[in-house]
Write a protein that holds these residues in place. Structure first.
Motif, PDB file in Angstrom:
ATOM      1  N   GLY A  16      26.045  35.230  39.753  1.00  0.00           N
ATOM      2  CA  GLY A  16      26.434  35.819  41.072  1.00  0.00           C
ATOM      3  C   GLY A  16      27.455  35.482  41.661  1.00  0.00           C
ATOM      4  O   GLY A  16      28.132  34.486  41.276  1.00  0.00           O
ATOM      5  N   ILE A  17      28.174  36.536  42.160  1.00  0.00           N
ATOM      6  CA  ILE A  17      29.541  36.461  42.743  1.00  0.00           C
ATOM      7  C   ILE A  17      29.379  35.360  44.134  1.00  0.00           C
ATOM      8  O   ILE A  17      30.288  34.624  44.363  1.00  0.00           O
ATOM      9  CB  ILE A  17      30.235  37.958  43.331  1.00  0.00           C
ATOM     10  CG1 ILE A  17      30.370  38.700  41.958  1.00  0.00           C
ATOM     11  CG2 ILE A  17      31.481  37.700  43.909  1.00  0.00           C
ATOM     12  CD1 ILE A  17      30.596  40.153  42.129  1.00  0.00           C
ATOM     13  N   THR A  18      28.584  35.583  44.906  1.00  0.00           N
ATOM     14  CA  THR A  18      28.274  34.255  45.944  1.00  0.00           C
ATOM     15  C   THR A  18      28.186  33.196  45.455  1.00  0.00           C
ATOM     16  O   THR A  18      28.567  32.026  45.762  1.00  0.00           O
ATOM     17  CB  THR A  18      27.112  34.898  46.757  1.00  0.00           C
ATOM     18  OG1 THR A  18      27.241  36.265  47.466  1.00  0.00           O
ATOM     19  CG2 THR A  18      27.138  34.238  48.040  1.00  0.00           C
ATOM     20  N   ARG A  19      27.425  32.882  44.332  1.00  0.00           N
ATOM     21  CA  ARG A  19      27.346  31.638  43.619  1.00  0.00           C
ATOM     22  C   ARG A  19      28.419  31.205  43.336  1.00  0.00           C
ATOM     23  O   ARG A  19      28.557  29.980  43.466  1.00  0.00           O
ATOM     24  CB  ARG A  19      26.123  32.171  42.489  1.00  0.00           C
ATOM     25  CG  ARG A  19      26.102  30.773  41.403  1.00  0.00           C
ATOM     26  CD  ARG A  19      25.405  31.169  40.346  1.00  0.00           C
ATOM     27  NE  ARG A  19      25.381  30.180  39.137  1.00  0.00           N
ATOM     28  CZ  ARG A  19      26.176  29.612  38.364  1.00  0.00           C
ATOM     29  NH1 ARG A  19      27.428  30.082  38.394  1.00  0.00           N
ATOM     30  NH2 ARG A  19      26.013  28.519  37.628  1.00  0.00           N
ATOM     31  N   ASP A  20      29.227  31.909  42.663  1.00  0.00           N
ATOM     32  CA  ASP A  20      30.734  31.495  42.172  1.00  0.00           C
ATOM     33  C   ASP A  20      31.518  31.126  43.431  1.00  0.00           C
ATOM     34  O   ASP A  20      32.021  30.045  43.350  1.00  0.00           O
ATOM     35  CB  ASP A  20      31.370  32.338  41.245  1.00  0.00           C
ATOM     36  CG  ASP A  20      32.830  32.166  40.926  1.00  0.00           C
ATOM     37  OD1 ASP A  20      33.004  31.208  39.816  1.00  0.00           O
ATOM     38  OD2 ASP A  20      33.614  32.759  41.559  1.00  0.00           O
ATOM     39  N   SER A  21      31.128  31.953  44.536  1.00  0.00           N
ATOM     40  CA  SER A  21      32.006  31.454  45.587  1.00  0.00           C
ATOM     41  C   SER A  21      31.696  30.187  46.251  1.00  0.00           C
ATOM     42  O   SER A  21      32.496  29.330  46.782  1.00  0.00           O
ATOM     43  CB  SER A  21      31.896  32.598  46.739  1.00  0.00           C
ATOM     44  OG  SER A  21      32.355  33.859  46.078  1.00  0.00           O
ATOM     45  N   MET A  22      30.445  29.938  46.195  1.00  0.00           N
ATOM     46  CA  MET A  22      29.978  28.634  46.744  1.00  0.00           C
ATOM     47  C   MET A  22      30.392  27.350  45.913  1.00  0.00           C
ATOM     48  O   MET A  22      30.746  26.522  46.494  1.00  0.00           O
ATOM     49  CB  MET A  22      28.341  28.793  46.769  1.00  0.00           C
ATOM     50  CG  MET A  22      27.607  29.831  47.895  1.00  0.00           C
ATOM     51  SD  MET A  22      28.316  29.353  49.576  1.00  0.00           S
ATOM     52  CE  MET A  22      27.570  30.796  50.424  1.00  0.00           C
ATOM     53  N   ILE A  23      30.376  27.558  44.784  1.00  0.00           N
ATOM     54  CA  ILE A  23      30.682  26.700  43.784  1.00  0.00           C
ATOM     55  C   ILE A  23      32.361  26.267  44.350  1.00  0.00           C
ATOM     56  O   ILE A  23      32.678  25.075  44.279  1.00  0.00           O
ATOM     57  CB  ILE A  23      30.589  27.036  42.267  1.00  0.00           C
ATOM     58  CG1 ILE A  23      29.072  26.892  41.792  1.00  0.00           C
ATOM     59  CG2 ILE A  23      31.335  25.768  41.418  1.00  0.00           C
ATOM     60  CD1 ILE A  23      28.984  27.402  40.672  1.00  0.00           C
ATOM     61  N   GLN A  24      32.938  27.291  44.299  1.00  0.00           N
ATOM     62  CA  GLN A  24      34.325  26.952  44.561  1.00  0.00           C
ATOM     63  C   GLN A  24      34.746  26.264  46.028  1.00  0.00           C
ATOM     64  O   GLN A  24      35.457  25.697  46.160  1.00  0.00           O
ATOM     65  CB  GLN A  24      35.303  28.378  44.553  1.00  0.00           C
ATOM     66  CG  GLN A  24      35.304  28.933  43.284  1.00  0.00           C
ATOM     67  CD  GLN A  24      36.473  30.251  42.906  1.00  0.00           C
ATOM     68  OE1 GLN A  24      37.332  30.095  43.483  1.00  0.00           O
ATOM     69  NE2 GLN A  24      35.754  31.218  42.625  1.00  0.00           N
ATOM     70  N   LEU A  25      33.908  26.825  46.959  1.00  0.00           N
ATOM     71  CA  LEU A  25      34.149  26.193  48.384  1.00  0.00           C
ATOM     72  C   LEU A  25      33.675  24.671  48.233  1.00  0.00           C
ATOM     73  O   LEU A  25      34.164  23.861  48.969  1.00  0.00           O
ATOM     74  CB  LEU A  25      32.877  26.829  49.025  1.00  0.00           C
ATOM     75  CG  LEU A  25      33.458  28.256  49.890  1.00  0.00           C
ATOM     76  CD1 LEU A  25      32.472  28.834  50.659  1.00  0.00           C
ATOM     77  CD2 LEU A  25      34.681  27.830  50.914  1.00  0.00           C
ATOM     78  N   LEU A  26      32.545  24.668  47.382  1.00  0.00           N
ATOM     79  CA  LEU A  26      32.203  22.908  47.237  1.00  0.00           C
ATOM     80  C   LEU A  26      33.178  22.053  46.769  1.00  0.00           C
ATOM     81  O   LEU A  26      33.609  20.983  47.155  1.00  0.00           O
ATOM     82  CB  LEU A  26      30.703  22.915  46.382  1.00  0.00           C
ATOM     83  CG  LEU A  26      29.352  23.559  47.222  1.00  0.00           C
ATOM     84  CD1 LEU A  26      28.546  23.659  45.967  1.00  0.00           C
ATOM     85  CD2 LEU A  26      29.035  22.475  48.160  1.00  0.00           C
ATOM     86  N   LYS A  27      33.733  22.599  45.634  1.00  0.00           N
ATOM     87  CA  LYS A  27      34.774  21.635  45.079  1.00  0.00           C
ATOM     88  C   LYS A  27      36.115  21.568  45.755  1.00  0.00           C
ATOM     89  O   LYS A  27      36.453  20.703  46.226  1.00  0.00           O
ATOM     90  CB  LYS A  27      35.254  22.445  43.790  1.00  0.00           C
ATOM     91  CG  LYS A  27      34.336  22.677  42.612  1.00  0.00           C
ATOM     92  CD  LYS A  27      34.544  23.166  41.385  1.00  0.00           C
ATOM     93  CE  LYS A  27      33.731  23.088  40.301  1.00  0.00           C
ATOM     94  NZ  LYS A  27      34.001  24.053  39.226  1.00  0.00           N
ATOM     95  N   SER A  28      36.397  22.690  46.514  1.00  0.00           N
ATOM     96  CA  SER A  28      37.370  22.476  47.807  1.00  0.00           C
ATOM     97  C   SER A  28      37.250  21.614  49.087  1.00  0.00           C
ATOM     98  O   SER A  28      38.059  21.076  49.367  1.00  0.00           O
ATOM     99  CB  SER A  28      37.860  24.072  48.348  1.00  0.00           C
ATOM    100  OG  SER A  28      36.723  24.220  49.322  1.00  0.00           O
ATOM    101  N   LYS A  29      35.795  21.445  49.170  1.00  0.00           N
ATOM    102  CA  LYS A  29      35.529  20.241  50.201  1.00  0.00           C
ATOM    103  C   LYS A  29      35.097  18.894  49.484  1.00  0.00           C
ATOM    104  O   LYS A  29      34.618  18.089  50.099  1.00  0.00           O
ATOM    105  CB  LYS A  29      34.188  20.759  51.067  1.00  0.00           C
ATOM    106  CG  LYS A  29      34.216  22.225  51.464  1.00  0.00           C
ATOM    107  CD  LYS A  29      35.188  22.085  52.586  1.00  0.00           C
ATOM    108  CE  LYS A  29      35.363  23.530  53.380  1.00  0.00           C
ATOM    109  NZ  LYS A  29      36.055  23.684  54.684  1.00  0.00           N
ATOM    110  N   ASN A  30      35.452  18.883  48.271  1.00  0.00           N
ATOM    111  CA  ASN A  30      35.153  17.570  47.536  1.00  0.00           C
ATOM    112  C   ASN A  30      33.699  17.245  47.453  1.00  0.00           C
ATOM    113  O   ASN A  30      33.269  15.945  47.623  1.00  0.00           O
ATOM    114  CB  ASN A  30      35.798  16.585  48.150  1.00  0.00           C
ATOM    115  CG  ASN A  30      37.577  16.916  47.820  1.00  0.00           C
ATOM    116  OD1 ASN A  30      37.916  17.227  46.854  1.00  0.00           O
ATOM    117  ND2 ASN A  30      38.412  16.558  48.909  1.00  0.00           N
ATOM    118  N   ILE A  31      32.946  18.173  47.440  1.00  0.00           N
ATOM    119  CA  ILE A  31      31.454  17.932  47.343  1.00  0.00           C
ATOM    120  C   ILE A  31      31.102  17.997  45.974  1.00  0.00           C
ATOM    121  O   ILE A  31      31.183  19.079  45.170  1.00  0.00           O
ATOM    122  CB  ILE A  31      30.582  18.969  48.356  1.00  0.00           C
ATOM    123  CG1 ILE A  31      31.094  18.651  49.749  1.00  0.00           C
ATOM    124  CG2 ILE A  31      29.083  18.420  47.973  1.00  0.00           C
ATOM    125  CD1 ILE A  31      30.362  19.658  50.659  1.00  0.00           C
TER     126      ILE A  31
END
Length: 356
Positions: free
Chosen positions: A259-274
C-alpha cells in the motif's frame, strides 16, 4: 521525457453535479474519461480523452473469462488555496506496472500515464469538490480485450482512467471500526497474486466480507494462506498494531498489497521518532498483547479512508476491545498529518504532492 499527444473530444452534454451531501463513494462520474489502446506488434497507441460513456467488448474478451485485469486508486484534492494537488501519483503508476508484470500485461509508460491524468483532471477540474474531507477519486485500470477463449495472455488491452467526486469516507467523523478475523477462507498465498492489485483478489475476499457483515462487523482481517496464523491485511487496507509503544505492520511477503498509504504512514512514524517494525506478526501475538494490556492501538490504512481506527477485533469467540473502542493518539496524529499534507494545510517535507 517524450511528450504524449492526446486527442480531446469534449462532451456536448455535461452532467449535473451531485450535491456534497449525496456524494458517497464511487457513485458519480465526471464528464470525461481517458482511453489508450494496445495491440501486440503495435504497442500502446491512440491516447484520447472522450466523453464518459459505456465501452463495447466482445463477449469472449479475456477479461470476462480469465480476469486479466489490474487497477489503481488515487485522489486529487483542492488545497486550502483552491489549487489542485495529487498525492504520490508516480507511486501508483509504478505499482500498476508491477501488477502488469504479474498479470502478463504490457507495461505502460508511467510518465505518459501521469501526463494523461493531468490533462484529464484539467478537462474535468470543476468536478473536484471543495468541502473538507472530499476529493476526486481516480481509477486507472487495464482490461484484456482479446476475444479468444484459449487460456493465454491477451494480445490486446485497453488502459482507461475514470474519475469520481467522493465525499468523506466517514459520515460522522473518523470512528473506530469492528473487524472479524477470518478463520476458514484465505485471500492470497505467497507466489499468488496477493501483491498485485487485480480484480480477482477482491472477488475472492467477498465471501469473508459477507460473513463479517452478517455478524455485524465492518471488514475482514485476513490471515496467511498457509498456516492461517499470521496477520496479512484487512479487506482493502493494510493493518498496523501499536504494541507496548512500537507500531508493528506485517512485512511485505508477496501476498500482501504494498500500500502507498502504508508506506506513507511508515515514513511519517519514522519522522516522528515513533518505533515502527515491518515483520511477521501472528494473531496469537495480538491476542496475547491484548491480555497483557500492551495492545494500545490498531488501525488500517488505504487510499479511500486514509486511516480506519480499529476499536474491536473478533477472533474465534473472543472479542478484543482496542483502546476502549476509541481512536488512539498515534492513529489520530497520523490521520491529521496525512490529511493536512494532502489538502495543503500542512507542509509536505517528503515531496509527496504534485501541484497542477
Amino acid at each position: 521525457m517524450t511528450m504524449i499527444e492526446i486527442k480531446i473530444e469534449l462532451t456536448t452534454n455535461k452532467k449535473d453535479k451531485p450535491t456534497i451531501n449525496k456524494l458517497g463513494f464511487g457513485q458519480f462520474y465526471t464528464d470525461h474519461m481517458f482511453i489508450l489502446d494496445y495491440i501486440e506488434g503495435k504497442g500502446w497507441h491512440d491516447p484520447r480523452i472522450i466523453p464518459y460513456q459505456s465501452i463495447s467488448l466482445d463477449p469472449a474478451a479475456k477479461v470476462f473469462h480469465y480476469s486479466q485485469t489490474v487497477f489503481e486508486g488515487l485522489k486529487a484534492y483542492l488545497t486550502v488555496d483552491k489549487r489542485v494537488r495529487l498525492f504520490r501519483p508516480e507511486s501508483n503508476f509504478k505499482r500498476l506496472n508491477i501488477s502488469n508484470e504479474r498479470l502478463c500485461i504490457p507495461s505502460i509508460n508511467e510518465e505518459h500515464a501521469l501526463e494523461a491524468l493531468k490533462q484529464l483532471i484539467t478537462v474535468d477540474g470543476e468536478w473536484i469538490p471543495n468541502e473538507p474531507g472530499t476529493s476526486l477519486y481516480i481509477r486507472p485500470f487495464i482490461i484484456a480485450t482479446d476475444p479468444y477463449l484459449g487460456v493465454s495472455s491477451s494480445k490486446s488491452f485497453q488502459f482507461i482512467i475514470i474519475m469520481s467526486p467522493v465525499g468523506s469516507y466517514y459520515k460522522e467523523g473518523i470512528k473506530p471500526v469492528k473487524i472479524l478475523v477470518e478463520q476458514h477462507y484465505v485471500r492470497a498465498v505467497v507466489g499468488g497474486t496477493g501483491g498485485a492489485k487485480t480484480g480477482g483478489n477482491y472477488a475472492s475476499s467477498l465471501k469473508g466480507q459477507e460473513i463479517a457483515s452478517k455478524e455485524g462487523y465492518s471488514q475482514t482481517l485476513w490471515l496467511d494462506g498457509k498456516e492461517k496464523r499470521y496477520v496479512e491485511e484487512v479487506g482493502s487496507m493494510n493493518i498496523f498494531f501499536k504494541i507496548n509503544g512500537t507500531v508493528v505492520t506485517p512485512a511485505l511477503n508477496g501476498s500482501i498489497l504494498p500500500g502507498i498509504t502504508r508506506d506513507s504512514m511508515i515514513q511519517l512514524l519514522k519522522s516522528k521518532n515513533i518505533p515502527v517494525e515491518e515483520r511477521r506478526i501472528s494473531i496469537d501475538e495480538v491476542i496475547e498483547a491484548y491480555h497483557n494490556r500492551t495492545l494500545e492501538e490498531a488501525f488500517g490504512t488505504g487510499t479511500a479512508a486514509v486511516i480506519s481506527p480499529i476499536g474491536e477485533l473478533k477472533w474465534k469467540n473472543e472479542k478484543v476491545i482496542v483502546n476502549n473502542g476509541e481512536i488512539g493518539e498515534v492513529t489520530q496524529m497520523l490521520y491529521d498529518t496525512l490529511i493536512g499534507i494532502q489538502n495543503g494545510s500542512l507542509e509536505d517535507p517528503f515531496g509527496w504532492t504534485i501541484m497542477l
